[in-house]
Design an enzyme around this catalytic site. Structure first.
Site, PDB file in Angstrom:
ATOM      1  N   ARG A   1     -25.040 -93.800  21.347  1.00  0.00           N
ATOM      2  CA  ARG A   1     -25.629 -92.892  22.336  1.00  0.00           C
ATOM      3  C   ARG A   1     -25.922 -93.608  23.652  1.00  0.00           C
ATOM      4  NH1 ARG A   1     -25.938 -91.142  17.535  1.00  0.00           N
ATOM      5  NH2 ARG A   1     -26.382 -88.957  16.954  1.00  0.00           N
TER       6      ARG A   1
ATOM      7  N   ASP B   1     -26.310 -90.347   4.834  1.00  0.00           N
ATOM      8  CA  ASP B   1     -25.929 -91.740   4.612  1.00  0.00           C
ATOM      9  C   ASP B   1     -26.771 -92.426   3.539  1.00  0.00           C
ATOM     10  OD1 ASP B   1     -24.987 -92.441   8.077  1.00  0.00           O
ATOM     11  OD2 ASP B   1     -24.097 -91.199   6.504  1.00  0.00           O
TER      12      ASP B   1
ATOM     13  N   ARG C   1     -17.816 -89.228  -0.857  1.00  0.00           N
ATOM     14  CA  ARG C   1     -18.859 -90.114  -1.401  1.00  0.00           C
ATOM     15  C   ARG C   1     -19.374 -89.618  -2.764  1.00  0.00           C
ATOM     16  NH1 ARG C   1     -21.845 -91.883   4.343  1.00  0.00           N
ATOM     17  NH2 ARG C   1     -20.355 -93.578   4.765  1.00  0.00           N
TER      18      ARG C   1
ATOM     19  N   LYS D   1     -17.953-102.111   9.310  1.00  0.00           N
ATOM     20  CA  LYS D   1     -18.005-100.845  10.082  1.00  0.00           C
ATOM     21  C   LYS D   1     -19.389-100.655  10.706  1.00  0.00           C
ATOM     22  CE  LYS D   1     -16.437 -96.043   9.683  1.00  0.00           C
ATOM     23  NZ  LYS D   1     -17.445 -95.137  10.202  1.00  0.00           N
TER      24      LYS D   1
HETATM   25  O1  LIG Z   1     -24.716 -88.850  14.905  1.00  0.00           O
HETATM   26  C1  LIG Z   1     -24.634 -89.917  14.231  1.00  0.00           C
HETATM   27  O2  LIG Z   1     -24.837 -91.047  14.705  1.00  0.00           O
HETATM   28  C2  LIG Z   1     -24.314 -89.788  12.781  1.00  0.00           C
HETATM   29  C3  LIG Z   1     -24.448 -88.578  12.150  1.00  0.00           C
HETATM   30  C4  LIG Z   1     -24.218 -88.373  10.702  1.00  0.00           C
HETATM   31  O3  LIG Z   1     -23.013 -87.691  10.513  1.00  0.00           O
HETATM   32  P1  LIG Z   1     -22.931 -86.066  10.287  1.00  0.00           P
HETATM   33  O4  LIG Z   1     -23.721 -85.429  11.379  1.00  0.00           O
HETATM   34  O5  LIG Z   1     -21.457 -85.815  10.385  1.00  0.00           O
HETATM   35  O6  LIG Z   1     -23.518 -85.782   8.930  1.00  0.00           O
HETATM   36  C5  LIG Z   1     -24.153 -89.700   9.935  1.00  0.00           C
HETATM   37  O7  LIG Z   1     -23.528 -89.487   8.644  1.00  0.00           O
HETATM   38  C6  LIG Z   1     -23.368 -90.731  10.687  1.00  0.00           C
HETATM   39  O8  LIG Z   1     -23.409 -91.963   9.974  1.00  0.00           O
HETATM   40  C7  LIG Z   1     -23.907 -91.007  12.073  1.00  0.00           C
HETATM   41  C1  LIG Z   2     -20.340 -91.514   8.353  1.00  0.00           C
HETATM   42  C2  LIG Z   2     -20.725 -92.573   9.048  1.00  0.00           C
HETATM   43  O1  LIG Z   2     -20.435 -92.777  10.412  1.00  0.00           O
HETATM   44  P1  LIG Z   2     -19.367 -91.920  11.268  1.00  0.00           P
HETATM   45  O2  LIG Z   2     -19.568 -90.442  10.938  1.00  0.00           O
HETATM   46  O3  LIG Z   2     -19.741 -92.238  12.703  1.00  0.00           O
HETATM   47  O4  LIG Z   2     -17.989 -92.389  10.897  1.00  0.00           O
HETATM   48  C3  LIG Z   2     -21.547 -93.646   8.425  1.00  0.00           C
HETATM   49  O5  LIG Z   2     -21.931 -94.586   9.178  1.00  0.00           O
HETATM   50  O6  LIG Z   2     -21.818 -93.558   7.210  1.00  0.00           O
END
Ligand SMILES: O=C(O)C1=C[C@@H](OP(=O)(O)O)[C@@H](O)[C@H](O)C1
Ligand SMILES: C=C(OP(=O)(O)O)C(=O)O
Length: 401
Positions: free
Chosen positions: A25, A290, A320, A387
């Site tokens: 962000r 997550d 998952r 990652k």
């Molecule tokens: O906005 C973000 O930084 C994220 C939102 C989430 O995804 P979703 O909104 O697709 O669930 C999360 O799973 C991802 O790791 C990071």
């Molecule tokens: C899903 C994840 O990230 P992104 O959606 O940004 O790939 C994560 O970090 O578990």
């Protein structure tokens, strides 16, 4: 390849890495700002490098911790590796850049949903081809206005539109949201960068204008959660660099660990978790997806039946639900795969050769399971954690020394 040998107990301290979500962000808002910004202590991981590459490709100049925004965004070819967050935000911002852009990624990211975001951007006048990566954007036609977004598959669609709106001005109405705290994280970061908006329920009016900021990235509760659960299962863990006053989705781990019977102490900038007792859990992870892999590990040790669900768990770097079902069954844990989650009967897991499905959170969760398992666990490709948490195994060693 790494072999994890079970330990008698864990008793140690680590420092949480910077937040991946806040780092994304901060870089994208710095790109959109009227003046240069500073980003202090960003996370450097595969996903955030994808964002840094994208911000540069849009025309920003990065000098140490300073981001100098371009006068106008440049169209380009954007390769976002496997970062879902980077992909969604880049697709939205590419509509601002005159000319043709392509957003592409690798592996599972090419299968992950982009359709609701593409529909919303097309509604706003942008010409976009494709609903899965690679996606082609003919930028420059986007105008502000009013848009409705179905956020049942990802909150990142909302985040992408709010950030776009900070440049064009935009009225956004959200339906069926998952992962809502991530939208709050986006709004909190927009506040830090001087973006003005109004909100009423699931409706937002974002006004154009990003001031810029000197922004310090807070610690990451998602990464910390693996070690906080290790404290609840095997002894004591203290994680520094975690703000008590934050809105991160995975702060839900604090409530869940208390509910399962762990002793949780929260300071201004740290969290400490100690083993006390373990009760089964019954939780819906749709707002904090997550945590699912590490909560499945917690449930694997909790006597009794736990049920862990989530609406979008099958749409991540791996499916998952299936990934954890396979690994826990291999470890001898009685597990039943549901449409949207798992039923887990706690016991004493056995060491396994982990199938990580190329998912960083599966590998990290199974590493924590291994600490109390009967027998050795093998992590075939430890680099999968790059990652989001490149120093994960270094921190584990620090904890066990
Ligand atoms: O906005 C973000 O930084 C994220 C939102 C989430 O995804 P979703 O909104 O697709 O669930 C999360 O799973 C991802 O790791 C990071
Ligand atoms: C899903 C994840 O990230 P992104 O959606 O940004 O790939 C994560 O970090 O578990």
């Amino acid at each position: 390849m790494l072999k994890i040998v079970p330990i008698a107990e864990v008793n140690g301290e680590i420092r949480a890495p910077p937040s991946k979500s806040y780092t994304h962000r901060a870089y994208f808002l710095s790109l959109l700002a009227e003046r240069e910004s500073r980003i202090i202590d960003p996370l450097i991981s595969d996903d955030t490098l994808a964002t840094i590459d994208a911000v540069r490709a849009f025309g920003a100049e990065l000098q140490n911790d300073t981001v100098i925004p371009p006068d106008e965004l440049k169209s380009n070819y954007f390769f976002v590796r496997e970062s879902g967050t980077t992909a969604r935000i880049t697709i939205a911002l590419a509509t601002l850049a005159h000319g043709k852009s392509v957003v592409d990624g690798r592996g599972r990211l090419r299968k992950r949903p982009m359709d609701d975001l593409v529909l919303a951007l097309q509604h706003l006048g942008s010409k976009i081809h494709g609903i899965k990566l690679p996606i082609i954007i003919e930028g420059g036609q986007i105008k502000g206005g009013k848009v409705k977004i179905n956020a049942s598959k990802s909150s990142q669609f909302v985040t992408a539109l709010l950030l776009l709106g900070s440049k064009t001005g935009l009225e956004v109405e959200v339906t069926n949201p998952v992962s809502w705290p991530y939208v709050e994280m986006t709004l909190k970061t927009m506040n830090s960068f001087g973006v003005k908006y109004e909100r009423e329920g699931l409706r937002f009016v974002v006004y154009p204008g990003v001031k810029g900021a000197s922004y310090e990235v807070p610690g990451d509760y998602s990464s910390a959660s693996f070690f906080l659960v290790a404290g609840a299962l095997f002894g004591r863990v203290k994680v520094e660099n975690l703000l008590r006053d934050d809105v991160q989705a995975d702060m839900a781990i604090l409530r869940i660990l208390r509910e399962t019977g762990a002793k949780v102490k929260v300071g201004k900038r740290y969290v400490e978790v100690r083993t006390q007792e373990l009760r089964p859990i019954n939780v819906d992870c749709s707002q904090f997806p997550d945590l699912f892999p590490i909560l499945a590990v917690l449930a694997s040790y909790a006597p009794g039946k736990s049920v862990i669900r989530g609406r979008q768990l099958r749409l991540k770097e791996s499916d998952r639900v299936h990934a954890m079902a396979v690994n826990l069954a291999r470890a001898g844990i009685k597990v039943k795969e549901l449409k949207d989650g798992l039923e887990i009967h706690g016991g004493r897991p056995k060491g396994v050769v982990v199938e990580d499905f190329n998912d960083h959170r599966i590998a990290m969760a199974m590493t924590i399971l291994a600490l109390g398992a009967e027998g050795i666990t093998v992590i075939k490709n430890e680099r999968v954690v790059n990652k989001s948490y490149p120093n994960f195994f270094d921190d584990l060693r620090r904890l066990l020394q």
